[in-house]
Design a protein around this motif. Structure first.
Motif, PDB file in Angstrom:
ATOM      1  N   TYR A  81       1.913   6.327  -7.019  1.00  0.00           N
ATOM      2  CA  TYR A  81       0.853   7.235  -7.453  1.00  0.00           C
ATOM      3  C   TYR A  81       1.352   8.675  -7.399  1.00  0.00           C
ATOM      4  CZ  TYR A  81      -3.448   9.877  -7.683  1.00  0.00           C
ATOM      5  OH  TYR A  81      -4.403  10.793  -8.041  1.00  0.00           O
ATOM      6  N   TYR A  82       1.979   9.037  -6.287  1.00  0.00           N
ATOM      7  CA  TYR A  82       2.497  10.397  -6.149  1.00  0.00           C
ATOM      8  C   TYR A  82       3.520  10.697  -7.247  1.00  0.00           C
ATOM      9  CZ  TYR A  82       5.033  14.447  -4.603  1.00  0.00           C
ATOM     10  OH  TYR A  82       5.647  15.668  -4.584  1.00  0.00           O
ATOM     11  N   ARG A 114       9.739  -0.365  -1.977  1.00  0.00           N
ATOM     12  CA  ARG A 114       9.217   0.793  -1.253  1.00  0.00           C
ATOM     13  C   ARG A 114      10.358   1.735  -0.891  1.00  0.00           C
ATOM     14  NH1 ARG A 114       6.807   1.210   4.809  1.00  0.00           N
ATOM     15  NH2 ARG A 114       8.792   0.212   5.184  1.00  0.00           N
ATOM     16  N   ARG A 153       2.352   1.573  -3.424  1.00  0.00           N
ATOM     17  CA  ARG A 153       1.349   2.058  -4.377  1.00  0.00           C
ATOM     18  C   ARG A 153       1.145   3.562  -4.224  1.00  0.00           C
ATOM     19  NH1 ARG A 153      -3.765   3.395  -3.986  1.00  0.00           N
ATOM     20  NH2 ARG A 153      -3.918   2.629  -1.864  1.00  0.00           N
ATOM     21  N   ASN A 154       1.064   4.034  -2.981  1.00  0.00           N
ATOM     22  CA  ASN A 154       0.883   5.469  -2.745  1.00  0.00           C
ATOM     23  C   ASN A 154       2.068   6.278  -3.257  1.00  0.00           C
ATOM     24  OD1 ASN A 154      -1.612   5.064  -1.555  1.00  0.00           O
ATOM     25  ND2 ASN A 154      -0.793   5.012   0.514  1.00  0.00           N
ATOM     26  N   LEU A 155       3.273   5.787  -3.019  1.00  0.00           N
ATOM     27  CA  LEU A 155       4.459   6.480  -3.514  1.00  0.00           C
ATOM     28  C   LEU A 155       4.484   6.496  -5.044  1.00  0.00           C
ATOM     29  CD1 LEU A 155       7.038   5.067  -0.968  1.00  0.00           C
ATOM     30  CD2 LEU A 155       6.441   7.491  -1.245  1.00  0.00           C
ATOM     31  N   GLN A 164      10.583   5.555  -1.969  1.00  0.00           N
ATOM     32  CA  GLN A 164      10.687   6.603  -0.959  1.00  0.00           C
ATOM     33  C   GLN A 164      11.864   7.526  -1.280  1.00  0.00           C
ATOM     34  OE1 GLN A 164       8.687   7.534   1.323  1.00  0.00           O
ATOM     35  NE2 GLN A 164       9.826   8.608   2.898  1.00  0.00           N
ATOM     36  N   TYR A 193      10.849   9.600  -4.190  1.00  0.00           N
ATOM     37  CA  TYR A 193       9.847  10.564  -3.733  1.00  0.00           C
ATOM     38  C   TYR A 193      10.509  11.748  -3.027  1.00  0.00           C
ATOM     39  CZ  TYR A 193       6.510  12.613  -0.466  1.00  0.00           C
ATOM     40  OH  TYR A 193       5.771  13.496   0.266  1.00  0.00           O
ATOM     41  N   ASN A 210       0.833  -1.197   0.000  1.00  0.00           N
ATOM     42  CA  ASN A 210       0.000   0.000   0.000  1.00  0.00           C
ATOM     43  C   ASN A 210       0.872   1.253   0.000  1.00  0.00           C
ATOM     44  OD1 ASN A 210      -2.645   1.275   0.101  1.00  0.00           O
ATOM     45  ND2 ASN A 210      -2.038   1.909   2.159  1.00  0.00           N
ATOM     46  N   ASP A 211       1.902   1.260   0.838  1.00  0.00           N
ATOM     47  CA  ASP A 211       2.839   2.393   0.836  1.00  0.00           C
ATOM     48  C   ASP A 211       3.492   2.552  -0.533  1.00  0.00           C
ATOM     49  OD1 ASP A 211       2.302   2.768   3.522  1.00  0.00           O
ATOM     50  OD2 ASP A 211       4.224   1.957   4.217  1.00  0.00           O
TER      51      ASP A 211
END
Length: 178
Positions: A25-26, A91, A21-23, A95, A98, A18-19
């Motif tokens: 997406y951003y 991830r 995927r969020n990264l 990160q 990101y 989930n983390d």
């Protein structure tokens, strides 16, 4: 004999994914539209590099372990551990990208506020150089230890189960082999 933690491992896989995927997406939402003259400036190059890295992470195939667990708790345990490690490495990479992309976006916004829609000229030189210097300083602080610390701190503050997350040294070793 199984240690009874496979449910915790499966939840951890879901949390890390989930983390991730969020990264992703951003990073997919990051947009920069430099002029031809600005295209190769540090901040814009950094943003392109980060989005390309995010895409590359998605394109890296999962190195599957020994097939489906088939109801065997020990095989399931090994497979889940392998997935946790692979997901944690991805991830970590996201990160890092990101954090760098975010620095690039701050640089871009600073540059925009300095120029206020005008072409750069001598009156902007000092402020633009300072923005470039700030970007370089921020990027120099995005070291593996810092990236790892941001992830672990966030996970720990949310009470997540981190027992089998790979260490920074393990993540670095895996990245060296990719």
């Amino acid at each position: 004999m199984s240690d009874g933690l496979n449910d915790a491992r499966a939840i951890r896989v879901a949390e890390i994914m989930n983390d991730f995927r969020n990264l992703q997406y951003y990073l997919a939402q990051v947009r920069a539209s430099p002029t031809a003259e600005e295209y190769y400036l540090e901040g814009y190059s950094l943003i392109r590099q980060c989005t390309a890295e995010a895409q590359s992470i998605l394109n890296t195939p999962f190195s599957a372990s020994s097939g489906a667990p088939g109801g065997d708790p020990e095989r399931e345990k090994l497979q889940l551990k392998h997935i946790i490690t692979d997901a944690a490495v991805r991830r970590f990479q996201c990160q890092r990208a990101y954090l760098k992309a975010h620095a690039g976006l701050r640089w871009m916004n600073t540059r925009s506020s300095i120029l206020k829609g005008k072409q750069p000229n001598a009156s902007h030189l000092h402020a633009l150089q300072e923005a470039d210097s700030t970007l370089r300083d921020e990027i120099s602080r995005v070291r593996d230890e810092y990236v790892d610390s941001t992830l672990r701190t966030q996970d720990a503050s949310q009470g997540k189960w981190l027992v089998e997350d790979p260490s920074l040294a393990q993540i670095q070793q895996i990245l060296l082999t990719r």
